[in-house]
Design a protein around this motif. Structure first.
Motif, PDB file in Angstrom:
ATOM      1  N   SER A   1      -8.752   2.902   0.291  1.00 26.03           N
ATOM      2  CA  SER A   1      -8.613   2.397   1.783  1.00 26.03           C
ATOM      3  C   SER A   1      -7.660   3.629   3.352  1.00 26.03           C
ATOM      4  O   SER A   1      -7.929   2.701   3.921  1.00 26.03           O
ATOM      5  N   ASP A   2      -7.321   4.226   2.686  1.00 25.79           N
ATOM      6  CA  ASP A   2      -7.306   5.473   3.234  1.00 25.79           C
ATOM      7  C   ASP A   2      -8.047   6.896   3.945  1.00 25.79           C
ATOM      8  O   ASP A   2      -7.860   7.493   4.135  1.00 25.79           O
ATOM      9  N   ALA A   3      -9.243   6.207   3.172  1.00 32.89           N
ATOM     10  CA  ALA A   3     -10.344   7.527   3.091  1.00 32.89           C
ATOM     11  C   ALA A   3     -10.371   7.909   4.757  1.00 32.89           C
ATOM     12  O   ALA A   3     -10.770   9.013   5.288  1.00 32.89           O
ATOM     13  N   PRO A   4     -10.768   6.298   5.669  1.00 28.99           N
ATOM     14  CA  PRO A   4     -11.569   6.842   6.689  1.00 28.99           C
ATOM     15  C   PRO A   4     -10.650   7.748   7.664  1.00 28.99           C
ATOM     16  O   PRO A   4     -11.348   8.255   8.809  1.00 28.99           O
ATOM     17  N   ILE A   5      -9.572   7.814   7.605  1.00 25.65           N
ATOM     18  CA  ILE A   5      -8.089   8.506   8.238  1.00 25.65           C
ATOM     19  C   ILE A   5      -9.280  10.191   8.572  1.00 25.65           C
ATOM     20  O   ILE A   5      -8.770  10.758   8.842  1.00 25.65           O
ATOM     21  N   ARG A   6      -9.020  10.315   6.355  1.00 18.92           N
ATOM     22  CA  ARG A   6      -9.766  11.236   6.280  1.00 18.92           C
ATOM     23  C   ARG A   6     -11.847  11.826   6.462  1.00 18.92           C
ATOM     24  O   ARG A   6     -11.499  12.778   7.273  1.00 18.92           O
ATOM     25  N   GLU A   7     -12.159  10.630   6.137  1.00 18.19           N
ATOM     26  CA  GLU A   7     -13.255  10.604   6.730  1.00 18.19           C
ATOM     27  C   GLU A   7     -13.654  10.758   8.727  1.00 18.19           C
ATOM     28  O   GLU A   7     -14.555  11.580   9.012  1.00 18.19           O
TER      29      GLU A   7
ATOM     30  N   LEU B   1       1.021  -0.839  -0.143  1.00 18.98           N
ATOM     31  CA  LEU B   1       0.239   0.091   0.086  1.00 18.98           C
ATOM     32  C   LEU B   1       1.089   1.020  -0.054  1.00 18.98           C
ATOM     33  O   LEU B   1       2.092   1.028   0.603  1.00 18.98           O
ATOM     34  N   PRO B   2       0.029   1.954  -0.957  1.00 17.40           N
ATOM     35  CA  PRO B   2       1.147   4.261  -0.793  1.00 17.40           C
ATOM     36  C   PRO B   2       1.085   4.302   0.165  1.00 17.40           C
ATOM     37  O   PRO B   2       0.582   3.813   1.550  1.00 17.40           O
TER      38      PRO B   2
END
Lengths: 308, 308
Positions: free
Chosen positions: B270-276, B163-164
């Motif tokens: 896959s990293d969206a929840p960190i911003r949401e 993952l990036p």
């Protein structure tokens, strides 16, 4: 809905022995390293009950499937010697079918409880248990839910748990739940927010209570493990809120001023949820009627859910 | 609460590389047959996110622990080559500690994320990741939640997922969320019932939104997987209800008349929840203020939850 609620003592008594027989015939002597449960809605609450039964009595690790791991992301999780169990009254839930198909393709053993022996799910699995509770016409699951709980209990016995036959709800219990529900309904409907609390096996009853109150009576209800409730949600507990409690009332809860609705004492043993389900249903029915709603005509609800 | 929400872009950027380093140092090359996650409250929503990450990218079966299996019934589930992960900002949650202690006694490897390097949980585990976000004074978890999500993402990378680096929320995103929250808050507060919907990775965001709205603003909110919502709860969807939606709006939902509050588009990767998470927090803060509540003075809430 009312007539189907009332059928439950008969329906459960009639099927109890057959469920154990069918399950034991196919499962006795088999061993599993993991159990994956997959279900939606009320059936998901039955799966939660099964999770506690299996981990407590058989000590096998259990996961409740997150179907989108497979259906959205296409991931094939590496289970080891897994028993897949699908619960779906219609036997048509597409994501339950999708998860069990993948398990089957890699050689795992699948079981399913449905109320339709000709359904796609019934045909797919290695072991199908036909709930045979007769047609369920009400939109909210009632007899298929308690029958699924009974099937879960018998499944764990079939896999070797040393448990006595369950104490099934009889007509006296049904009446006791009806009276308790009618006594509580005003308090419930005068609350700005309703919580349903339970622990262990009875956590499933709390979850099912919240679902039934929302779907039948449009009552905003949120369920919590009694322990988890001490986190954030307890902040909302005051004299404008109600808490439906299965089992012991959490420490200091009464001091917050919240109105406590104690569910009838079903003993809080491993078979309690089979009896507690009847209180949840009677409460939702009473609340729906008091609000002038017809629980058999839910507005946007389809009986067979086809989500993927 | 507001000042701690605003710290997040800095706090996350400052810790991103260290989290990966600490986790990779201890985990690279290790293999696990099962992962058991244990947490309560907001941390439990971070655990849910981790469950999706692990099953999707590492294909290892994951269970979210039901602590009462152990604490009420004393059952020792037989895990095989298990990684236990506890998440607790205070490092004091007794049931998280109890579950990891049992895992440790039978030789499994334990990790924990806490914000207190001297806490009982930090001392107990084989691998402690100190979140180091500074003191969290607001009662509702904000920066410890987003930091836990970041730690989850880096854990999966440390275990070998290709993952990036995650796209972290910056000040522009924070402002975008604030504006979107303030635009939505009236619709939210005029609803008899509020739903929070999301799927896959973003299901964690829906869960956290419901918890934050209840604990900060006393808004009755229930979260569902967007797919599961097609079951019972959809019956309540009408013009008196609101749905906060992360990602795609479920089919035909608009036709029910429900007011749809679309969360800002975080990409749903896959990293969206960190911003949401920042939208969920801003929405809860805006709702609390509009209702004249002080989210830093929740009425019955204790900062450290000691449930067993």
């Amino acid at each position: 809905m009312e007539s189907e609620i009332r059928e439950q003592p008969d329906v459960l008594a009639r099927n109890e022995a057959r469920y154990l027989q069918v399950l034991a015939d196919r499962l006795a002597g088999r061993e599993f390293g993991h159990v994956l449960l997959v279900a939606r809605g009320s059936s998901d609450n039955a799966a939660l009950y099964l999770r506690y039964l299996i981990e407590v009595y058989l000590k096998i690790p259990v996961s409740l499937a997150a179907p989108s791991v497979l259906t959205m992301y296409g991931s094939k999780v590496k289970y080891r010697n897994c028993l897949g169990v699908g619960i779906s009254q219609s036997g048509q839930a597409p994501d339950v079918i999708a998860v069990l198909k993948v398990l089957s393709e890699v050689g795992h053993f699948n079981a399913a409880f449905t109320n339709d022996a000709d359904s796609p799910l019934a045909v797919l699995v290695d072991l199908h248990l036909d709930l045979r509770v007769g047609p369920e016409r009400s939109i909210a699951a009632t007899k298929t839910y308690s029958a699924s709980l009974l099937a879960c209990y018998q499944l764990v016995r079939a896999l070797g748990a040393k448990l006595p036959p369950p104490v099934l709800p009889d007509d006296g219990w049904l009446e006791l739940c009806r009276v308790a529900a009618e006594k509580s309904v005003d308090s419930l409907l005068n609350s700005s927010v309703v919580f349903a609390l339970g622990r262990g096996f009875s956590f499933a009853s709390a979850q099912e209570t919240a679902l039934k109150l929302i779907e039948c009576a449009l009552v905003p209800c949120k369920s919590y493990s009694s322990a988890d409730f001490q986190h954030g949600p307890r902040a909302v507990a005051d004299d404008d809120a109600s808490a439906i409690v299965y089992g012991e009332v959490p420490e200091n809860l009464a001091e917050t001023g919240i109105r406590i609705i104690q569910a009838p004492d079903a003993g809080y043993g491993s078979d309690a949820p089979i009896r507690e389900a009847l209180f949840a249903q009677q409460l939702a029915l009473a609340a729906a009627r008091k609000r002038g709603l017809d629980p058999d005509q839910a507005r946007n609800l389809e009986k067979i859910t086809k989500t993927l």
